[in-house]
Design a protein around this motif. Sequence first.
Motif, PDB file in Angstrom:
ATOM      1  N   ARG A  96       4.394   1.079  -3.947  1.00 48.84           N
ATOM      2  CA  ARG A  96       4.617   1.650  -5.273  1.00 48.84           C
ATOM      3  C   ARG A  96       6.042   2.194  -5.402  1.00 48.84           C
ATOM      4  NH1 ARG A  96      -0.493   5.635  -5.609  1.00 48.84           N
ATOM      5  NH2 ARG A  96       0.396   6.171  -3.584  1.00 48.84           N
ATOM      6  N   SER A  97       6.666   1.909  -6.515  1.00 47.24           N
ATOM      7  CA  SER A  97       7.983   2.447  -6.833  1.00 47.24           C
ATOM      8  C   SER A  97       7.830   3.381  -8.020  1.00 47.24           C
ATOM      9  CB  SER A  97       8.971   1.313  -7.163  1.00 47.24           C
ATOM     10  OG  SER A  97      10.186   1.856  -7.666  1.00 47.24           O
ATOM     11  N   ASP A  98       8.002   4.706  -7.773  1.00 52.34           N
ATOM     12  CA  ASP A  98       7.827   5.677  -8.848  1.00 52.34           C
ATOM     13  C   ASP A  98       8.967   5.628  -9.861  1.00 52.34           C
ATOM     14  OD1 ASP A  98       5.385   6.760  -7.957  1.00 52.34           O
ATOM     15  OD2 ASP A  98       6.426   7.950  -6.437  1.00 52.34           O
ATOM     16  N   THR A  99      10.152   5.192  -9.417  1.00 53.44           N
ATOM     17  CA  THR A  99      11.283   5.121 -10.354  1.00 53.44           C
ATOM     18  C   THR A  99      11.108   3.958 -11.326  1.00 53.44           C
ATOM     19  OG1 THR A  99      12.524   3.842  -8.711  1.00 53.44           O
ATOM     20  CG2 THR A  99      12.890   6.222  -8.765  1.00 53.44           C
ATOM     21  N   ARG A 146       8.135   2.247 -11.615  1.00 54.33           N
ATOM     22  CA  ARG A 146       6.717   2.122 -11.952  1.00 54.33           C
ATOM     23  C   ARG A 146       6.252   0.684 -11.785  1.00 54.33           C
ATOM     24  NH1 ARG A 146       6.297   5.942 -17.378  1.00 54.33           N
ATOM     25  NH2 ARG A 146       7.049   7.861 -16.396  1.00 54.33           N
ATOM     26  N   ALA A 164       2.922   6.758 -16.534  1.00 50.31           N
ATOM     27  CA  ALA A 164       3.018   7.474 -15.257  1.00 50.31           C
ATOM     28  C   ALA A 164       1.678   7.395 -14.514  1.00 50.31           C
ATOM     29  CB  ALA A 164       3.413   8.924 -15.506  1.00 50.31           C
ATOM     30  N   GLY A 165       1.763   7.120 -13.212  1.00 55.51           N
ATOM     31  CA  GLY A 165       0.553   7.004 -12.399  1.00 55.51           C
ATOM     32  C   GLY A 165       0.044   5.598 -12.241  1.00 55.51           C
ATOM     33  N   TYR A 191       1.265   1.266 -11.867  1.00 58.87           N
ATOM     34  CA  TYR A 191       2.367   0.449 -11.358  1.00 58.87           C
ATOM     35  C   TYR A 191       2.166  -1.001 -11.785  1.00 58.87           C
ATOM     36  CZ  TYR A 191       2.874   4.683  -8.681  1.00 58.87           C
ATOM     37  OH  TYR A 191       3.023   6.007  -8.337  1.00 58.87           O
TER      38      TYR A 191
END
Length: 278
Positions: free
Chosen positions: A137-140, A142, A118-119, A121
């Motif tokens: 950035r795609s948080d889903t 990563r 997490a955090g 990419y």
Amino acid sequence: MQLQLISFVLIILHCMDYTGCQQHSSSRHRPNKQISGVSSGCQQGGCLTCSDYNGCLSCKPRFFMHLERIGMKQIGVCMTSCPPGFYDTRSRERNTCTKCRLECDSCFNKNFCTHCRAGFYLHLGKCQENCPEGLVRSDTERECVPRCPAECEVCVNSETCTRCRPGLYQLSGRCHHVCPEDYEPSDILMECTPQVHCEVGEWSEWSPCSRSGKTCGFKRGQETRTRQLIQSPSPFGNPCPGMSETKECLVKRRKCPDLFGFLNSKTAFSAPSKQGIA
């Protein structure tokens, strides 16, 4: 004097032998210490050599040595595959599990991450906090993904759209104001769907020549043939052609049987006489 010296030496040797036997006996009967998470001895798992304190020291072929931290010490464990966050390293001497880089959640080797923590990419096997220019950035996932085209709301990359903006129809990863030829817009799916054209079967045989439901008492009449519907068309598909055809026909004129006279004669034959009723 010499006899006393010899006796003294024999006593010392006897005591040393007795002490050694005691130590050997006590070590032989001493129970092995159990280590949490590690099977005792080398009889189970993939251990080739081991110790009571450090667990596995070497592994059998095709097993990987993995060091698990328990409190302040590390215990050797032999595994068939490395756990998440580690990658396998093979050599002639031994196979080991090596920890991935700190920012990697899983990796192929020390220089190639396959999933980021997490955090961070993922981009080209590297986990980084900021994406290169042209990527977002795609948080889903990563991952660093391309910016979507202007007409696209959700995309896989800069050339593949999965959902278009309102009023546009998606087809093969592209957004269209007007669907291409052989496709039609679906307002429910907001996609361009293939057009479906009407399909009909073969014509039937011509019916007998008739007129007003009769097949006699005329010279000119009509005969009809029909065909079955196989596939209904979509809203913008080619409509169905006629399902029946009628054409005029000629027959050799002949009189119809005198059905009225036939019925009268039949009634007269079956009715009882007045004389029999009396």
